[in-house]
Write a protein that holds these residues in place. Structure first.
Motif, mmCIF file in Angstrom:
data_model
loop_
_atom_site.group_PDB
_atom_site.id
_atom_site.type_symbol
_atom_site.label_atom_id
_atom_site.label_comp_id
_atom_site.label_asym_id
_atom_site.label_seq_id
_atom_site.Cartn_x
_atom_site.Cartn_y
_atom_site.Cartn_z
ATOM 1 N N SER A 137 0.508 -1.143 -0.317
ATOM 2 C CA SER A 137 0.008 -0.151 0.109
ATOM 3 C C SER A 137 1.291 1.291 -0.028
ATOM 4 O O SER A 137 1.835 1.664 0.468
ATOM 5 C CB SER A 137 -0.862 0.094 1.164
ATOM 6 O OG SER A 137 -1.541 0.905 1.423
ATOM 7 N N PRO A 140 -0.087 5.075 0.417
ATOM 8 C CA PRO A 140 -1.482 6.094 0.436
ATOM 9 C C PRO A 140 -0.629 7.626 0.575
ATOM 10 O O PRO A 140 -1.261 8.291 0.516
ATOM 11 C CB PRO A 140 -1.920 5.423 1.822
ATOM 12 C CG PRO A 140 -0.160 4.548 2.893
ATOM 13 C CD PRO A 140 0.227 4.298 1.965
ATOM 14 N N THR A 141 0.795 7.647 0.721
ATOM 15 C CA THR A 141 1.239 8.541 1.046
ATOM 16 C C THR A 141 1.249 9.160 -0.693
ATOM 17 O O THR A 141 2.127 8.560 -1.524
ATOM 18 C CB THR A 141 3.119 8.584 1.539
ATOM 19 O OG1 THR A 141 3.162 8.442 2.144
ATOM 20 C CG2 THR A 141 3.243 10.093 1.623
#
Length: 389
Positions: free
Chosen positions: A7, A9-10
């Motif tokens: 993942s 997400p940033t």
């Protein structure tokens, strides 16, 4: 290749003048934020004024907390938690390098927690909540701008511990390579060693059939190796700075970890050096990593041969694979020394009368590393290899 979940997400905002978007991005995660930074170099460079102007233009209120030091301290984290609670702040904006970002993550995860934030670093508790973190990156090194890691030092007892959990990945990271033009050469070199170490911790794995991530690791290493000498000669070379900055993020956002199991013993060994003697993390890694390689290369000579040939261009000696492997380690040391970094304990300088104590501290929770697990005696042997040529 191992099964995995990945993942990212940033949100990355990369390029010239991107710091002027700080306010707009911060407004998405909070209206009252802790503005967290280091020693004040952002004031000298003018970055502080640009960030403040952007925050005000976006209607974001802020409370300042500067003073983050290399190897960020627990006491300042606790002060940040207190400020956030008292001032009812709903996010943290970190403007700086890895130390500032690690400190910001610790504050953010500590605010909703009723206990001592240090519990998360000792493993006594696992965080389940966080207030959002945004980043304006000024030093490419730690990769904390998009990683799941935060490393904090507790002054009492000189302990340096890490928290690794996806929850603490920042919401956004603003990355303008121009902000790195004024970095001193030694800081640039330390950052390069940190980036390379993050890649090599992942590269030396026992997992087979990881060709894609092997190649990605090798390409990222070669990018750093090529571009660091360029910026040391020409600090305002935007293209080379950009390559290094992006390499630092890719090195530690876990893309290079997919499908493989990293080692991380060298980081654990270095943490004891910087915890006790407050040396720059990258400099400590430049000393520890070649020593770790000299101790472990026989565990998988062919992987070290691959490292030597693909990364350093060593001509493979098919009659003597060990010689090829050792030449790769020698070239790593030559590169690190050539960009101005120490490669021996005495160059840090660090006294060598506490090696056994450091080894005991490093393995206090059990053996370290997965490529070749290390107990106290092995850790001590690696420290000793870091002393002598």
């Amino acid at each position: 290749m191992e099964s995995f979940r990945f993942s990212m997400p940033t949100q990355i905002i990369f390029g010239k003048d991107t710091e002027r978007q700080t306010g707009a991005e911060t407004a998405k995660i909070g209206k009252r934020v802790l503005f967290h930074y280091g020693s004040g170099s952002i004031r000298k460079s003018g970055l502080y004024d640009r960030v403040v102007e952007s925050l005000k233009s976006a209607g974001v209120e802020y409370v300042e907390l500067g003073g983050v030091q290399p190897n960020p301290r627990l006491s300042l984290v606790q002060e940040g938690i207190r400020l956030c609670r008292e001032q009812k702040l709903d996010a943290v904006l970190a403007v700086g390098g890895g130390s500032v970002i690690d400190s910001a993550k610790a504050i953010a995860v500590g605010v909703p927690y009723t206990g001592d934030v240090w519990d998360f670093y000792t493993g006594k508790a696992v965080p389940s909540q966080i207030i959002p973190v945004g980043v304006v990156l000024t030093i490419p090194a730690a990769g904390s701008e998009a990683s799941k890691s935060s490393v904090i030092s507790r002054e009492e007892g000189n302990f340096k511990l890490a928290l690794d959990i996806d929850l603490i990945k920042p919401a956004f990271a603003i990355m303008n390579p121009e902000l790195t033009y004024t970095l001193p050469p030694y800081q640039t070199a330390c950052g390069a060693a940190d980036i390379m170490a993050h890649i090599m911790e992942r590269y030396f794995t026992n997992v087979k059939n990881v060709e894609l991530t092997d190649r990605l690791c090798e390409a990222t290493l070669k990018t750093v190796i090529r571009n660091v000498p360029i910026v040391l000669r020409d600090p305002a070379n935007y293209d080379a700075r950009a390559e290094i900055m992006w390499a630092g993020t890719v090195a530690h956002n876990d893309l290079l970890s997919t499908g493989r199991v990293g080692d991380w013993a060298s980081h654990m060994l270095e943490h004891e050096i910087s915890a006790l003697y407050d040396v720059a993390h990258g400099a400590g890694l430049a000393v520890v990593f070649p020593a770790w390689m000299k101790y472990t290369y026989k565990h998988d000579v062919q992987r070290f041969v691959q490292f030597a040939v693909r990364v350093w261009g060593v001509e493979e000696n098919f009659a003597d694979p060990e010689e090829t492997a050792l030449e790769g380690i020698r070239r790593l040391e030559q590169f690190l020394s050539g960009i101005g970094l120490p490669v021996r304990m005495e160059e840090l300088p660090v006294p060598t009368d506490r090696l056994e104590e450091m080894a005991e501290r490093a393995v206090a929770k059990g053996s370290i590393g997965s490529f070749l697990p290390l107990a106290k005696s092995e850790a001590a042997s690696i420290y000793k290899l870091a002393v002598k040529a």
